[in-house]
Scaffold this motif. Structure first.
Motif, PDB file in Angstrom:
ATOM      1  N   TYR A 604      61.190  87.875  41.423  1.00  0.00           N
ATOM      2  CA  TYR A 604      60.082  88.807  41.278  1.00  0.00           C
ATOM      3  C   TYR A 604      60.461  90.131  41.921  1.00  0.00           C
ATOM      4  CZ  TYR A 604      58.900  87.402  46.123  1.00  0.00           C
ATOM      5  OH  TYR A 604      58.929  87.134  47.478  1.00  0.00           O
ATOM      6  N   MET A 605      59.700  91.158  41.567  1.00  0.00           N
ATOM      7  CA  MET A 605      59.873  92.462  42.184  1.00  0.00           C
ATOM      8  C   MET A 605      58.946  92.573  43.384  1.00  0.00           C
ATOM      9  SD  MET A 605      62.230  94.059  40.513  1.00  0.00           S
ATOM     10  CE  MET A 605      62.034  95.727  41.165  1.00  0.00           C
ATOM     11  N   TYR A 606      59.466  93.133  44.476  1.00  0.00           N
ATOM     12  CA  TYR A 606      58.626  93.495  45.615  1.00  0.00           C
ATOM     13  C   TYR A 606      58.585  95.003  45.652  1.00  0.00           C
ATOM     14  CZ  TYR A 606      56.414  93.279  50.179  1.00  0.00           C
ATOM     15  OH  TYR A 606      55.518  93.398  51.216  1.00  0.00           O
ATOM     16  N   GLY A 607      57.481  95.574  45.133  1.00  0.00           N
ATOM     17  CA  GLY A 607      57.466  97.000  44.894  1.00  0.00           C
ATOM     18  C   GLY A 607      58.379  97.337  43.733  1.00  0.00           C
ATOM     19  N   SER A 608      58.663  98.598  43.578  1.00  0.00           N
ATOM     20  CA  SER A 608      59.418  99.049  42.405  1.00  0.00           C
ATOM     21  C   SER A 608      60.928  98.965  42.572  1.00  0.00           C
ATOM     22  CB  SER A 608      59.034 100.496  42.078  1.00  0.00           C
ATOM     23  OG  SER A 608      59.262 101.335  43.204  1.00  0.00           O
ATOM     24  N   ASP A 609      61.420  98.720  43.813  1.00  0.00           N
ATOM     25  CA  ASP A 609      62.853  98.860  44.057  1.00  0.00           C
ATOM     26  C   ASP A 609      63.540  97.622  44.622  1.00  0.00           C
ATOM     27  OD1 ASP A 609      62.970 101.601  43.253  1.00  0.00           O
ATOM     28  OD2 ASP A 609      62.008 102.131  45.147  1.00  0.00           O
ATOM     29  N   ILE A 610      62.809  96.563  44.897  1.00  0.00           N
ATOM     30  CA  ILE A 610      63.396  95.362  45.509  1.00  0.00           C
ATOM     31  C   ILE A 610      63.193  94.175  44.584  1.00  0.00           C
ATOM     32  CG2 ILE A 610      63.297  93.763  47.461  1.00  0.00           C
ATOM     33  CD1 ILE A 610      62.314  96.024  49.203  1.00  0.00           C
ATOM     34  N   LEU A 611      64.269  93.491  44.253  1.00  0.00           N
ATOM     35  CA  LEU A 611      64.217  92.265  43.462  1.00  0.00           C
ATOM     36  C   LEU A 611      64.505  91.087  44.387  1.00  0.00           C
ATOM     37  CD1 LEU A 611      65.664  91.632  39.934  1.00  0.00           C
ATOM     38  CD2 LEU A 611      66.105  89.989  41.761  1.00  0.00           C
ATOM     39  N   VAL A 612      63.598  90.118  44.402  1.00  0.00           N
ATOM     40  CA  VAL A 612      63.683  88.965  45.304  1.00  0.00           C
ATOM     41  C   VAL A 612      63.958  87.721  44.472  1.00  0.00           C
ATOM     42  CG1 VAL A 612      62.510  87.661  47.118  1.00  0.00           C
ATOM     43  CG2 VAL A 612      61.998  90.095  46.789  1.00  0.00           C
ATOM     44  N   ALA A 613      64.945  86.928  44.896  1.00  0.00           N
ATOM     45  CA  ALA A 613      65.309  85.698  44.192  1.00  0.00           C
ATOM     46  C   ALA A 613      65.304  84.541  45.189  1.00  0.00           C
ATOM     47  CB  ALA A 613      66.680  85.845  43.534  1.00  0.00           C
ATOM     48  N   PRO A 614      64.123  83.991  45.516  1.00  0.00           N
ATOM     49  CA  PRO A 614      64.041  82.968  46.566  1.00  0.00           C
ATOM     50  C   PRO A 614      64.839  81.714  46.220  1.00  0.00           C
ATOM     51  CG  PRO A 614      61.861  83.765  45.935  1.00  0.00           C
ATOM     52  CD  PRO A 614      62.820  84.274  44.918  1.00  0.00           C
ATOM     53  N   VAL A 615      65.342  81.088  47.248  1.00  0.00           N
ATOM     54  CA  VAL A 615      65.910  79.745  47.118  1.00  0.00           C
ATOM     55  C   VAL A 615      64.833  78.780  47.596  1.00  0.00           C
ATOM     56  CG1 VAL A 615      67.685  78.147  47.933  1.00  0.00           C
ATOM     57  CG2 VAL A 615      68.263  80.551  47.483  1.00  0.00           C
ATOM     58  N   TRP A 616      64.402  77.893  46.737  1.00  0.00           N
ATOM     59  CA  TRP A 616      63.330  76.984  47.126  1.00  0.00           C
ATOM     60  C   TRP A 616      63.788  75.535  47.231  1.00  0.00           C
ATOM     61  CZ3 TRP A 616      61.913  73.089  43.743  1.00  0.00           C
ATOM     62  CH2 TRP A 616      62.288  73.245  42.415  1.00  0.00           C
ATOM     63  N   ARG A 617      64.887  75.191  46.592  1.00  0.00           N
ATOM     64  CA  ARG A 617      65.366  73.815  46.679  1.00  0.00           C
ATOM     65  C   ARG A 617      66.092  73.598  48.004  1.00  0.00           C
ATOM     66  NH1 ARG A 617      64.798  70.809  42.170  1.00  0.00           N
ATOM     67  NH2 ARG A 617      64.691  71.851  40.142  1.00  0.00           N
ATOM     68  N   THR A 618      65.773  72.530  48.676  1.00  0.00           N
ATOM     69  CA  THR A 618      66.496  72.208  49.905  1.00  0.00           C
ATOM     70  C   THR A 618      67.937  71.852  49.572  1.00  0.00           C
ATOM     71  OG1 THR A 618      65.768  69.904  49.771  1.00  0.00           O
ATOM     72  CG2 THR A 618      64.425  71.404  51.083  1.00  0.00           C
ATOM     73  N   ARG A 619      68.823  72.112  50.535  1.00  0.00           N
ATOM     74  CA  ARG A 619      70.265  71.844  50.450  1.00  0.00           C
ATOM     75  C   ARG A 619      70.979  72.777  49.478  1.00  0.00           C
ATOM     76  NH1 ARG A 619      67.544  69.906  53.667  1.00  0.00           N
ATOM     77  NH2 ARG A 619      67.097  67.693  53.946  1.00  0.00           N
ATOM     78  N   GLN A 620      70.296  73.732  48.900  1.00  0.00           N
ATOM     79  CA  GLN A 620      70.939  74.663  47.979  1.00  0.00           C
ATOM     80  C   GLN A 620      71.528  75.822  48.766  1.00  0.00           C
ATOM     81  OE1 GLN A 620      68.477  75.787  44.671  1.00  0.00           O
ATOM     82  NE2 GLN A 620      69.823  77.443  44.010  1.00  0.00           N
ATOM     83  N   ARG A 621      72.783  76.185  48.465  1.00  0.00           N
ATOM     84  CA  ARG A 621      73.455  77.234  49.220  1.00  0.00           C
ATOM     85  C   ARG A 621      73.996  78.358  48.338  1.00  0.00           C
ATOM     86  NH1 ARG A 621      70.925  74.923  52.377  1.00  0.00           N
ATOM     87  NH2 ARG A 621      71.523  74.131  54.438  1.00  0.00           N
ATOM     88  N   SER A 622      73.625  78.344  47.077  1.00  0.00           N
ATOM     89  CA  SER A 622      73.935  79.463  46.184  1.00  0.00           C
ATOM     90  C   SER A 622      72.963  79.390  45.017  1.00  0.00           C
ATOM     91  CB  SER A 622      75.380  79.394  45.677  1.00  0.00           C
ATOM     92  OG  SER A 622      75.556  78.271  44.824  1.00  0.00           O
ATOM     93  N   ARG A 623      72.860  80.481  44.283  1.00  0.00           N
ATOM     94  CA  ARG A 623      72.019  80.449  43.085  1.00  0.00           C
ATOM     95  C   ARG A 623      72.426  81.568  42.141  1.00  0.00           C
ATOM     96  NH1 ARG A 623      66.032  82.396  42.605  1.00  0.00           N
ATOM     97  NH2 ARG A 623      66.938  82.782  40.551  1.00  0.00           N
ATOM     98  N   GLN A 624      72.079  81.375  40.870  1.00  0.00           N
ATOM     99  CA  GLN A 624      72.251  82.428  39.894  1.00  0.00           C
ATOM    100  C   GLN A 624      71.052  83.361  39.953  1.00  0.00           C
ATOM    101  OE1 GLN A 624      72.886  80.620  36.025  1.00  0.00           O
ATOM    102  NE2 GLN A 624      75.095  80.722  36.286  1.00  0.00           N
ATOM    103  N   VAL A 625      71.339  84.646  39.846  1.00  0.00           N
ATOM    104  CA  VAL A 625      70.290  85.660  39.850  1.00  0.00           C
ATOM    105  C   VAL A 625      70.464  86.525  38.616  1.00  0.00           C
ATOM    106  CG1 VAL A 625      69.265  87.603  41.078  1.00  0.00           C
ATOM    107  CG2 VAL A 625      70.229  85.688  42.371  1.00  0.00           C
ATOM    108  N   TYR A 626      69.383  86.699  37.867  1.00  0.00           N
ATOM    109  CA  TYR A 626      69.409  87.604  36.724  1.00  0.00           C
ATOM    110  C   TYR A 626      68.994  88.988  37.196  1.00  0.00           C
ATOM    111  CZ  TYR A 626      68.381  89.947  32.365  1.00  0.00           C
ATOM    112  OH  TYR A 626      68.363  90.859  31.339  1.00  0.00           O
ATOM    113  N   LEU A 627      69.837  89.977  36.907  1.00  0.00           N
ATOM    114  CA  LEU A 627      69.558  91.372  37.251  1.00  0.00           C
ATOM    115  C   LEU A 627      69.271  92.146  35.971  1.00  0.00           C
ATOM    116  CD1 LEU A 627      72.433  91.925  39.831  1.00  0.00           C
ATOM    117  CD2 LEU A 627      70.016  91.469  40.327  1.00  0.00           C
TER     118      LEU A 627
END
Length: 671
Positions: A604-627
């Motif tokens: 999601y966007m936080y304001g107009s300039d910050i894109l946030v990609a939370p990690v919600w699964r436990t034990r996860q240490r990387s993730r794909q992010v769409y920009l």
């Protein structure tokens, strides 16, 4: 404003949109000024139910125009009906349906076509389990056993418009990827079938009530051109969001139930041991002060909320305790609800019962449709706020124990069916008025429950989202955090731009990673509040190590960052208060033409300039992010730049949430 007539069709146009009416068998459509279709009523869908059966609107028999309004007489079985179409603004069309006065209507229905790939947003905040029901006052299953269900898209769901604890933020308002929105006015119960019965149809139904307004069907169609524009029109109609003061965007610290008869010294005075512990541990760890919220129970007697006196066993030396908090820079918040409890002389419950201020067939709920009861409850809050310099109130339980049957007749003559959805709005309005009287504009309210329009009076938090199963007695779960990420964005779609959740989950989390990842997520929410059952503190963890140094570092890092971001947050909060555009919002608000983000709920966007990609699964240490399109930099590493649109894989150690900023943006708090 123009009206054009042709064979079988009326076109009633503004500079931005066109209402198209088929006249041989009434059917309404909404188009852009250049002819692009937005919304189309399904044939024969507009109608109502009476004791004698179902009636539907038929052919148009009469047309009269008056300025921005079009008055139509239409067939309706053996009788006739009036349909009014009025352009409130150049992009908001009011639709009002009034059957013949002889018709005893019990329910209205209407429906709009759904395109094959059309996405529907809004209606309610929380992710639930389809078909779940629970008695009033009993949590539904999703409160204690969340499932991996739901997204931003409401297709294939039936969404009931009847506020339920604690899935309590609703609005009979949706908007779609086709470029329009629809809001049904009023508070009577209803439901939206979003392509569940028929994949090509979005159908809604709403009960009638006792007031003249509730005896007719009134809804509003909003023409784009964007989700932000639709939300602007919707909040202009239902009310612009209340803008909390700057200090309310600091973090909020609270505990669910402070213990009785446990004391510790704070500044040489004996106070509640857990309050002292919070203050002293914060100082030890270097965590900045924010809002300190004292939850129920804080009064003595029934439910810990029988009167407006501090419980001296639970909160001894309250004046000195509050002075210690204020001296360290904390603002004070206190729990409240519109329940009158206690039967001893001087208790609120005894007084309300004696004066006749309780809702019908209730032993606690105050009848806020009674002006005298409202005045009585308001004055109590004004006096307490002034006496103890309270800056914020947590408005809880506004959707519980509301007498909701047709036989429950409230003071203003409405039945419980009409008041059930209205009650969260009534209590938020009352408390807002009380705090304005006591503190002018220097106050904040966070409310659990809300219905359309409640955004005018309070910010929101997401109810009893859980960090563990079975009320904290079972295993830890990361699905509560998943639900919170979706809830944040859904709240934005229905006009509630200032939202937070119980960090770690309301019930005690049983997995440290759930707490860590939730702290990171809450940092990038407008309201960051940390608390729930047990301590929710890095120095008192439910698992070994009890004093978790790594968790203490994460806690400190993200509270400080949330505070550093306040100038950025406030700037976007002011926009939200003026237009309804949420501070934290689904990517589709900022990138409406990007098919890749149309239902992308895990960023999601936080304001107009910050894109946030939370990690919600436990034990996860990387993730794909769409920009999406544009040049982006890692929030944490200014040298890591990416040209979007692109999908990148990023590392996410336990103390890092993937965050990206537009390359040209100046964001406070960056390393």
């Amino acid at each position: 404003m123009t009206l054009t007539r042709s064979e079988g069709e009326l076109r009633f146009a503004t500079s931005d949109a066109v209402a198209v009416v088929r006249t041989d068998a009434f059917q309404l459509a909404l188009e852009t000024a250049d002819g692009r279709p937005l919304a189309r009523q399904t044939p024969g869908a507009l109608g109502w139910r009476t004791g004698a059966g179902q009636s539907s609107v038929g052919a148009v028999r009469g047309v009269r125009r008056e300025d921005r309004s079009l008055f139509l007489t239409v067939d309706a079985g053996q009788t006739s009906a009036a349909v009014t179409l009025a352009w409130r603004t150049d992009r908001t069309l009011d639709v009002v349906v009034r059957p013949d006065a002889s018709e005893e209507v019990t329910e209205y229905t209407d429906a709009y076509a759904l395109g094959l790939s059309e996405v529907v947003y809004g209606l309610s905040e929380r992710v639930g389990v389809r078909g779940e029901e629970a008695p009033d006052g009993v949590p539904p299953r999703s409160e204690y056993d969340p499932q991996e269900v739901g997204s931003l898209n409401r297709r294939s769901e039936v969404v009931e418009m009847l506020v339920q604890p604690t899935i309590a933020l609703y609005s009979p308002f949706y908007q779609t990827s086709a470029g329009y929105g629809l809001y049904v006015a009023g508070t009577t119960p209803g439901a939206f079938d979003v392509g569940a019965a028929d994949p090509g149809v979005l159908r809604f139904r709403f009960e009638t009530g006792t007031t003249p307004e509730s005896r007719e069907l009134r809804y509003h169609l909003f023409a784009g051109p964007s989700h932000a524009a639709i939300l602007d029109e919707y909040t202009a109609l239902t009310g612009r969001p209340f803008l909390p003061p700057e200090w309310a965007f600091k973090h909020w610290r609270w505990r669910d139930e402070l213990p009785r008869d446990e004391r510790a010294s704070l500044d040489g005075v004996e106070v509640n041991a857990e309050v002292a512990e919070d203050v002293l541990k914060y100082e030890e760890l270097g965590i900045p002060a924010g809002v300190y919220l004292i939850d129920r129970p804080w009064s003595d007697g029934e439910f810990g909320f029988s009167n407006f006196n501090w419980d001296e066993q639970r909160l001894p030396n309250a004046e000195a305790m509050l002075a210690s908090l204020e001296g360290r820079g904390y603002r004070i918040g206190v729990f409240t609800t519109c329940w009158a409890l206690g039967r001893r002389p001087g208790d609120n419950g005894a007084e309300a019962s004696e004066r006749g201020y309780l809702a019908p067939n209730s032993d606690r709920t105050i009848d806020l449709t009674n002006p005298d009861a409202r005045r009585w409850w308001k004055e109590k809050h004004v006096a307490f706020t002034r006496r103890w310099n309270v800056s914020a109130w947590k408005l809880d339980r506004g959707e519980e124990r509301i007498p909701s049957e047709r036989t429950d007749v409230w003071a203003d003559g409405r039945t419980g069916r009409e008041v059930r959805n209205a009650y969260p709005l009534l209590q938020a309005q009352l408390l807002h008025e009380a705090l304005q009287e006591a503190r002018s504009d220097d106050f904040a309210i966070i409310a659990r429950a809300g219905y359309a329009g409640a955004q005018r009076y309070a910010a929101s938090w997401g109810g009893d989202i859980t960090g563990s199963k079975f009320f904290g007695e079972g295993s830890g779960t990361d699905l509560g955090l998943r639900s919170a990420i979706i809830g944040l964005q859904r709240a934005g779609f229905i006009g509630f731009p200032f939202w937070g959740s119980d960090t770690g989950g309301y019930y005690q989390f049983m997995d440290r990673e759930v707490f860590a990842r939730w702290l990171e997520f809450s940092c990038f929410c407008p309201i960051m509040e940390i608390g729930g059952t047990w301590s929710h503190a890095p120095w008192d963890m439910p698992l070994e190590p009890v004093f978790d140094l790594e968790m203490a570092g994460i806690y400190l890092k993200y509270v400080r960052l949330h505070h550093d971001l306040i100038p950025y947050t406030v700037r976007h909060a002011q926009i939200a208060a003026e237009t309804g555009l949420p501070v934290a919002r689904a990517l589709v608000f900022d990138f409406p033409d990007d098919e890749a983000v149309i239902d992308r709920w895990d960023e999601y966007m936080y304001g107009s300039d910050i894109l946030v990609a939370p990690v919600w699964r436990t034990r996860q240490r990387s993730r794909q992010v769409y920009l999406p399109a544009g040049m982006w930099e890692s929030f944490w590493d200014r040298e890591a730049a990416f040209q979007g649109p692109a999908t990148v894989t990023v590392d996410a150690p336990l103390n890092v949430i993937p965050v990206f900023v537009r390359a040209v943006a100046d964001i406070p708090g960056r390393p």
